[in-house]
Enzyme design. Structure first.
Site, short mmCIF file in Angstrom:
data_model
loop_
_atom_site.label_atom_id
_atom_site.label_comp_id
_atom_site.label_asym_id
_atom_site.label_seq_id
_atom_site.Cartn_x
_atom_site.Cartn_y
_atom_site.Cartn_z
N THR A 60 0.84 -1.19 0.00
CA THR A 60 0.00 0.00 0.00
C THR A 60 0.88 1.25 0.00
O THR A 60 2.11 1.18 -0.13
CB THR A 60 -1.01 -0.03 1.18
OG1 THR A 60 -1.94 1.04 1.01
CG2 THR A 60 -0.33 0.09 2.54
N LYS A 64 3.79 1.39 -3.64
CA LYS A 64 3.30 0.62 -4.79
C LYS A 64 4.19 0.76 -6.03
O LYS A 64 4.22 -0.15 -6.86
CB LYS A 64 1.87 1.03 -5.14
CG LYS A 64 0.85 0.60 -4.10
CD LYS A 64 -0.56 0.93 -4.52
CE LYS A 64 -1.54 0.57 -3.43
NZ LYS A 64 -2.94 0.68 -3.85
N ASN A 85 0.56 -3.98 -6.11
CA ASN A 85 -0.02 -4.07 -4.77
C ASN A 85 -0.11 -5.50 -4.25
O ASN A 85 -0.62 -5.73 -3.16
CB ASN A 85 -1.40 -3.38 -4.71
CG ASN A 85 -2.48 -4.22 -5.35
OD1 ASN A 85 -2.34 -4.64 -6.50
ND2 ASN A 85 -3.56 -4.47 -4.63
N ASP A 101 -5.60 -4.03 -7.71
CA ASP A 101 -6.43 -2.83 -7.50
C ASP A 101 -7.35 -2.59 -8.70
O ASP A 101 -8.52 -2.27 -8.54
CB ASP A 101 -5.55 -1.58 -7.31
CG ASP A 101 -4.97 -1.48 -5.91
OD1 ASP A 101 -5.55 -2.07 -4.98
OD2 ASP A 101 -3.94 -0.80 -5.76
N GLY A 124 -6.51 13.31 -8.23
CA GLY A 124 -5.27 12.82 -7.64
C GLY A 124 -4.46 12.03 -8.64
O GLY A 124 -5.01 11.44 -9.58
N GLY A 127 -0.17 6.59 -6.69
CA GLY A 127 -0.09 5.20 -7.15
C GLY A 127 -1.43 4.57 -7.45
O GLY A 127 -1.59 3.85 -8.44
N LEU A 203 -12.38 6.26 -3.17
CA LEU A 203 -11.55 5.11 -2.80
C LEU A 203 -11.42 4.95 -1.29
O LEU A 203 -11.05 3.89 -0.81
CB LEU A 203 -10.16 5.24 -3.43
CG LEU A 203 -9.94 4.47 -4.73
CD1 LEU A 203 -10.94 4.88 -5.80
CD2 LEU A 203 -8.53 4.64 -5.25
N TYR A 205 -12.50 4.26 2.51
CA TYR A 205 -13.52 3.38 3.10
C TYR A 205 -13.76 3.68 4.57
O TYR A 205 -14.66 3.13 5.19
CB TYR A 205 -13.14 1.91 2.92
CG TYR A 205 -11.88 1.52 3.66
CD1 TYR A 205 -11.93 0.97 4.93
CD2 TYR A 205 -10.62 1.74 3.09
CE1 TYR A 205 -10.77 0.65 5.63
CE2 TYR A 205 -9.46 1.41 3.78
CZ TYR A 205 -9.55 0.87 5.04
OH TYR A 205 -8.40 0.55 5.72
#
Length: 243
Positions: A60, A64, A85, A101, A124, A127, A203, A205
């Site tokens: 992570t 990456k 990843n 991913d 953004g 990675g 992305l 959570y």
């Protein structure tokens, strides 16, 4: 001796992967354990990959891309994306890098798409955004990156106007803005132009509903967080390690 799997990253006390795999191993009665390998610099990975009990790794932020120089082979998709990843250890300790991913993102996005989605904004350029771009390419969705320091062919947040937001009906937040504990933060886009045709995909959570998602919801957009993507990419990791 227990097989050890783990997550390679920095400041990963919050790790989804550790909880997910620990529960999986317990439920399925597997003689395995999952650890967080929290390292301050990528060079520290050498000690982990030389440990004979380690059988596979997830990777992570922020490693990456940097970890690529430590693997012997790259899966063609990971090579094209330029980010890894998942690392598979084969019997003679050769390491192969994969990217799950893009799979997690693709499969979690498909059910949310509507026929107005032709173009996407990727907020953004880290990675994670590389895997997202690859997935969109496979889905034939045009995309443009949005950055605070835009390069050639990228947009700045100040460029985002009504026309752009109306045209790009899929917006993916690949920035950390809004992640716990800074839950009041959110990407600076003109939410007033969001419609019911939009899909806002975060992305993040944790929290389960970010301000980015709330603002989309207020306009009738379809919104989701990154949890489904994480679950799918974790299961894909397990598949990679065991085939």
């Amino acid at each position: 001796m227990k097989k050890t799997y783990g997550l390679l990253g920095r400041h990963i006390g919050y790790s989804f992967s550790k909880n997910y795999f620990s529960e999986k191993f317990e439920e399925e009665n597997l003689d395995c354990e999952y650890k967080n390998f929290d390292i301050s610099q990528i060079e520290d990975v050498k000690e982990i990959i030389n440990n004979p009990v380690v059988k596979g790794l997830n990777v992570t932020i922020p490693y990456k891309e940097e970890v690529i120089s430590f693997v012997h082979d790259l899966d063609p998709i990971a090579k094209e994306i330029g980010a890894v990843n998942v690392i598979k250890f084969d019997k003679d300790k050769r390491l192969k890098g994969f990217n799950s991913d893009y799979y997690g993102f693709t499969e979690s996005l498909k059910p949310l798409l509507n026929n107005t989605v032709k173009k996407a904004l990727i907020l953004g350029t880290g990675g994670a955004s590389k895997a997202i771009a690859y997935a969109l390419q496979q889905l034939n969705i045009e995309y443009t990156f949005v950055s605070r320091n835009p390069d050639f062919n990228e947009l700045s947040y100040t460029n985002l106007d009504e026309d752009i937001i109306r045209t790009y009906t899929l917006i993916i937040n690949c920035t950390p803005l809004g992640t716990h504990p800074d839950v009041q933060n959110y990407p600076d886009i003109p939410y007033e132009y969001i419609t019911k045709n939009h899909v806002l995909y975060d992305l993040i959570y944790n929290p389960a509903e970010t301000v980015f998602m709330q603002k989309g919801k207020e306009k009738g957009a379809t919104v989701t967080n990154g949890l489904r993507m994480l679950i799918l990419q974790a299961e894909k990791s397990w598949e990679i390690w065991n085939t």
